[in-house]
Design a protein around this motif. Structure first.
Motif, PDB file in Angstrom:
ATOM      1  N   TRP A 275      54.718 -13.828 -36.559  1.00  0.00           N
ATOM      2  CA  TRP A 275      56.146 -13.640 -36.773  1.00  0.00           C
ATOM      3  C   TRP A 275      57.016 -14.679 -36.072  1.00  0.00           C
ATOM      4  O   TRP A 275      58.085 -15.057 -36.597  1.00  0.00           O
ATOM      5  CB  TRP A 275      56.568 -12.222 -36.389  1.00  0.00           C
ATOM      6  N   PRO A 276      56.680 -15.206 -34.923  1.00  0.00           N
ATOM      7  CA  PRO A 276      57.565 -16.226 -34.330  1.00  0.00           C
ATOM      8  C   PRO A 276      57.694 -17.468 -35.217  1.00  0.00           C
ATOM      9  O   PRO A 276      58.759 -18.078 -35.289  1.00  0.00           O
ATOM     10  CB  PRO A 276      56.875 -16.549 -33.002  1.00  0.00           C
ATOM     11  N   TRP A 277      56.617 -17.813 -35.886  1.00  0.00           N
ATOM     12  CA  TRP A 277      56.679 -18.961 -36.776  1.00  0.00           C
ATOM     13  C   TRP A 277      57.584 -18.676 -37.991  1.00  0.00           C
ATOM     14  O   TRP A 277      58.284 -19.568 -38.481  1.00  0.00           O
ATOM     15  CB  TRP A 277      55.278 -19.361 -37.260  1.00  0.00           C
ATOM     16  N   TYR A 278      57.549 -17.452 -38.458  1.00  0.00           N
ATOM     17  CA  TYR A 278      58.420 -17.094 -39.575  1.00  0.00           C
ATOM     18  C   TYR A 278      59.894 -17.271 -39.209  1.00  0.00           C
ATOM     19  O   TYR A 278      60.716 -17.804 -39.976  1.00  0.00           O
ATOM     20  CB  TYR A 278      58.174 -15.644 -40.020  1.00  0.00           C
ATOM     21  N   ILE A 282      62.573 -19.870 -40.940  1.00  0.00           N
ATOM     22  CA  ILE A 282      63.847 -19.401 -41.522  1.00  0.00           C
ATOM     23  C   ILE A 282      65.018 -20.144 -40.911  1.00  0.00           C
ATOM     24  O   ILE A 282      65.970 -20.562 -41.620  1.00  0.00           O
ATOM     25  CB  ILE A 282      63.984 -17.886 -41.319  1.00  0.00           C
ATOM     26  N   LEU A 283      64.999 -20.375 -39.632  1.00  0.00           N
ATOM     27  CA  LEU A 283      66.087 -21.100 -38.964  1.00  0.00           C
ATOM     28  C   LEU A 283      66.158 -22.533 -39.483  1.00  0.00           C
ATOM     29  O   LEU A 283      67.256 -23.071 -39.726  1.00  0.00           O
ATOM     30  CB  LEU A 283      65.879 -21.088 -37.451  1.00  0.00           C
ATOM     31  N   ILE A 284      65.008 -23.148 -39.651  1.00  0.00           N
ATOM     32  CA  ILE A 284      65.000 -24.533 -40.157  1.00  0.00           C
ATOM     33  C   ILE A 284      65.570 -24.584 -41.573  1.00  0.00           C
ATOM     34  O   ILE A 284      66.370 -25.478 -41.919  1.00  0.00           O
ATOM     35  CB  ILE A 284      63.569 -25.095 -40.115  1.00  0.00           C
ATOM     36  N   ILE A 285      65.183 -23.606 -42.412  1.00  0.00           N
ATOM     37  CA  ILE A 285      65.694 -23.571 -43.786  1.00  0.00           C
ATOM     38  C   ILE A 285      67.213 -23.372 -43.801  1.00  0.00           C
ATOM     39  O   ILE A 285      67.949 -24.038 -44.570  1.00  0.00           O
ATOM     40  CB  ILE A 285      64.970 -22.465 -44.587  1.00  0.00           C
TER      41      ILE A 285
END
Length: 302
Positions: A275-278, A282-285
């Motif tokens: 989940w941290p990678w998700y 999302i923040l990068i997108i």
């Protein structure tokens, strides 16, 4: 006149008889002396009660050396130092009953267990026994165990002559003790401190060597006095392959479904742990979208 003639005749007769009488006396003395001559020494054995009080006779060095050599060889021949040991493996039907029987034999022969090991697994049940037996009873003890129930699978008996090693050790030990006594005598007469210290150091070194030699002789004596016999009692267990009930198709199908479901659950849990990678993605997108939106608005205004 007649009287004078008679006296002269008697004198002549006496002179004639005197040598004969002396000859007879001399012959009688020689005969009696011959009778009194003692018989030679080889004619009869000496009287021990008389001999033991006689002073010691000084012998020739060569004769004495040969005699001592012969005596030493005869003593060595009579006092052989033999170390005996052996190994015997016996296959039996009942290990515990055979062990109890050996216990009784060990007790009757005044032997003892030096080591005892028991093992029980899927393949066999066994006893590994190390027994110390009086050397003069080793052969009979071995035969008593061979006559017992069971099949002898392996047997190995060894005998090692250590007579020369034992005799050499005793000679060296006695020699070192003589040197130690000599050093003790010198120590009593020493007057200088340096001499006393040097003599005491030699005595200490000799004492260590004497104790080491005595330990080796004691160990050899123990190995000679008590022989060692290793006995293995064993019984092979019949190995039965367990029946595998999972070989049927239905059981294998059920196992495959279960393993597949386990894989799905494992993958799902792995995805949850990411989940941290998700969040980072999302923040990068979102940042990229905001940047593109601002750039698009800027182009439209221009």
């Amino acid at each position: 006149m007649k009287t004078k003639c008679l006296l002269a005749a008697m004198a002549i007769i006496l002179l004639a008889c005197q040598p004969t009488k002396e000859k007879e006396e001399l012959t009688e003395i020689q005969y009696s002396s011959a009778l009194d001559i003692s018989p030679p020494a080889c004619a009869a054995p000496p009287n021990l009660e008389t001999v033991k009080f006689l002073p010691p006779v000084i012998k020739d060095d060569a004769v004495e050396e040969n005699t001592s050599t012969d005596t030493k060889e005869s003593t060595v021949t009579k006092n052989k130092k033999i170390i005996k040991d052996g190994y015997i493996s016996i296959k039996v039907k009942d290990v515990e009953a055979s062990k109890n029987r050996i216990d009784a034999i060990v007790k009757s022969y005044n032997a003892y267990y030096e080591n005892e090991c028991f093992e029980n697994n899927d393949f066999k049940v066994s006893y590994s026994l190390k027994i110390r037996v009086p050397a003069n009873k080793f052969e009979s003890f071995l035969k008593a165990n061979e006559k017992a129930e069971g099949e002898i699978v392996n047997k190995n008996i060894n005998a090692r002559d250590v007579t020369e090693e034992f005799v050499d050790g005793e000679i060296r030990l006695n020699s070192k003790k003589l040197f130690r006594n000599r050093y003790n005598q010198l120590l009593e007469k020493a007057g200088k401190v340096d001499d006393i210290l040097a003599i005491e150091e030699n005595i200490r070194t000799l004492q260590e060597e004497i104790e080491s030699q005595e330990g080796q002789l004691k160990f050899l004596g123990d190995q000679v006095t008590y022989s060692t016999l290793d006995i293995e009692l064993f019984h092979n267990n019949a190995f039965v392959k367990p029946i595998n009930e999972d070989d049927t198709f239905f059981n294998r199908f059920k196992t495959s479904l279960s393993k597949g479901w386990d894989m799905v659950v494992t993958f799902a849990l792995w995805c949850i742990t990411q989940w941290p990678w998700y969040i980072l993605i999302i923040l990068i997108i979102m940042i990229v979208k905001m940047y593109l939106k601002k750039r698009r608005n800027k182009i439209q205004k221009d």
